[in-house]
Every structure is written in C-alpha cells, then in structure tokens.
Design an enzyme around this catalytic site. Structure first.
Site, PDB file in Angstrom:
ATOM      1  N   GLU A  41       7.483   4.804  69.387  1.00 24.09           N
ATOM      2  CA  GLU A  41       8.334   5.138  70.536  1.00 24.09           C
ATOM      3  C   GLU A  41       9.300   3.961  70.767  1.00 24.09           C
ATOM      4  OE1 GLU A  41       5.917   5.258  74.057  1.00 24.09           O
ATOM      5  OE2 GLU A  41       7.443   6.239  75.281  1.00 24.09           O
ATOM      6  N   LYS A 115      10.855  13.201  75.815  1.00 26.58           N
ATOM      7  CA  LYS A 115       9.485  13.076  76.350  1.00 26.58           C
ATOM      8  C   LYS A 115       9.374  13.796  77.694  1.00 26.58           C
ATOM      9  CE  LYS A 115       6.222   9.233  77.220  1.00 26.58           C
ATOM     10  NZ  LYS A 115       6.137   7.751  77.243  1.00 26.58           N
ATOM     11  N   CYS A 148       3.918   9.450  73.022  1.00 25.16           N
ATOM     12  CA  CYS A 148       2.950   8.635  73.758  1.00 25.16           C
ATOM     13  C   CYS A 148       2.188   9.411  74.836  1.00 25.16           C
ATOM     14  CB  CYS A 148       3.610   7.370  74.297  1.00 25.16           C
ATOM     15  SG  CYS A 148       2.375   6.068  74.599  1.00 25.16           S
ATOM     16  N   VAL A 175      -0.447   1.331  75.884  1.00 24.90           N
ATOM     17  CA  VAL A 175      -0.961   0.133  76.545  1.00 24.90           C
ATOM     18  C   VAL A 175      -2.368   0.382  77.081  1.00 24.90           C
ATOM     19  CG1 VAL A 175       1.259  -0.926  77.153  1.00 24.90           C
ATOM     20  CG2 VAL A 175       0.293   0.794  78.672  1.00 24.90           C
TER      21      VAL A 175
END
Ligand code: ACM
Length: 269
Positions: A41, A115, A148, A175
């Site tokens: 990404e 997205k 993601c 993350v």
C-alpha cells in the site's frame, strides 16, 4: 502461477528513491517474468500523511499524459514481465485523493481500486472508495484486490470469493499485530489464495503517534498454509508458485463445503 511479493521500506515522500529501491529488489528476483507482482500500500509515497495538502502534493493521476511516476513504474514493470502488477498509490480523482491500488496487465492499466475501509487518520486525508469491490479477470482466474484494513471486514473477501475470486492481491501497511494471523482465516473461510504485500520501517511525522509497520508479507493457501512469509523488520521479496485452480473447490471435509453450507437466510448483513 508464479507470484512475487515485495516488502519494502519506503522513506516518506521520497518517491523516486522508493521506486528505485523496489526496482533494485525486483532486479534480484529469480523469475524474470512472474505472472503477478504485488507491491505494498502507498509503496512509493509512504503512509503517514499529516495534512490534506500533503496528500494532494503526493497524489498521482492514474491515466493520461500527466500520470504520475508510481503509476508509470508499475506500467513499465508489467510491460517488462508481460504479467499483472498490483500496487498502492495516492490517487488524484475529481479534486480528491483516494488510497488506491492500480492493476496493470502487460503494460495496460486494467483498473484502479479505491480503498473502501480507511484506517484511523487516513480518514482525514483520503476519500473512501465508493465501490464496487475489485474483481479482475486474469488468465489464471478471477483476482480480487483489497487494501490493508479492508481485510478486517470479512464481507470484502467473502463477496470477492462469492463472485468467483480464486486469489486476492492485498497491498498493505499493517501496523496492528493480528493482520498476518487474521488473513489465514480470510483464506480458509473462502478457500482462496491470499497475497499480502506489507512494508517495514517506522514513521513518526507531524506530531502524530509513531507507526511501526510489521512486515510479515505472506502468501497463504486455501487451506491456510503459509506458503511464504517475510521477516518482521527487514525488506524482503517472496517468490511463490501455486495452482490457483485449487481454489475452485470449497470442500473442507468430505461432507462439508464452505460455500454450499452457507445459510444467508440466517445472517444479518
Ligand atoms: C491500514 O489500513 N493501512 C492499517
């Protein structure tokens, strides 16, 4: 089908350096003509934007004479390999910026997916995609694309799989720690291959909380086998071969089928 997944370590805003890095990593691949390359990404811009102006400044048009350098790189790569390339970039569209993934095939832009589920501060800089979800015909069968945080909404991979996706390309900047394990479920419940290209490194910009990206890019089989997984902290390239036709069967046990046994009449959608 031969796939290459690139886990890079971009420096925020240094688009040309980040593209050079990815290019150098790709030059070390064993297969000169992979059928699919998946990049992370926002792989050339970096992730932690701090203002709308910054998102605009780094955004790129996907088509036309003033298409940007990241898009041009993916296009050239797909022309060189003759195959598919999927990678993330900030896309300029009608005065807005989306967190997008472009799909190229043999030097031609196939589609751009925006997205749908923006993560955390992304909501401040990016406009969410309006759909539809991204399903692309390929010589290897239908391919889904999600970006993601889309993974956390099981409806995305499920909808793609019900529409025929045999594999999903998944550019990411993970993350949160549970992405790599969580994606095993997305593969298993849909009996599809999934390919996540994540990044590594840390960003701490504009007084925002630091973000440490957790690597572990991976290729998963329809039975949840980890066909390859990259390290947590270092840039890496994965090269994997699989037969996408395996994803045509949804059999879990001799008398159990993940799709035929669904009970949408009972589900709250
Ligand atoms: C994310 O969606 N980049 C966590």
């Amino acid at each position: 089908m031969n796939v290459v997944i690139v886990q890079n370590d971009p420096a925020f805003g240094d688009v040309s350096r980040n593209i050079e890095d990815v290019s150098l990593m790709l030059s070390k691949r064993k297969d000169p003509k992979p059928d699919l390359v998946v990049l992370s990404e926002l792989f050339a811009s970096g992730y932690q934007f701090t203002s709308v102006a910054e998102a605009h400044a780094l955004s790129e048009k996907a088509v036309g004479p003033d298409a940007g350098p990241t898009v041009a790189f993916m296009k050239a790569l797909s022309r060189e390999t003759g195959g598919l390339v999927v990678g993330g970039f900030p896309c300029q569209k009608n005065g807005r910026v989306t967190n997008a993934a472009a799909v190229f095939r043999n030097g031609e832009l196939v589609t751009v997916y925006d997205k749908v589920h923006l993560f955390d501060a992304e909501n401040r800089w990016f406009s969410p995609g309006e759909g539809p979800l991204c399903l692309v015909d390929t010589p290897f069968g239908p391919m889904g694309v999600m970006i993601c945080f889309d993974w956390l909404f099981p409806e995305v991979a499920r909808s793609l799989a019900l529409s025929g996706a045999m594999f999903i390309a998944h550019p990411a900047n993970w993350v949160l720690p549970f992405g790599p394990s969580g994606m095993i479920l997305r593969s298993v419940e849909n009996r599809i291959f999934t390919m996540t290209a994540n990044r590594v490194g840390t960003e701490e910009r504009g007084g925002l909380a630091p973000l440490t990206y957790i690597g572990q890019s991976q290729v998963l089989s329809p039975s949840g086998e980890i066909l390859a997984r990259a390290p947590r902290e270092t840039a890496a390239i994965l090269e994997v071969s699989f037969d996408p036709a395996v994803a045509k069967t949804k059999t879990v046990a001799s008398e159990s089928d993940a799709f035929r046994q669904r009970r949408p009449d009972l589900y709250h959608l």
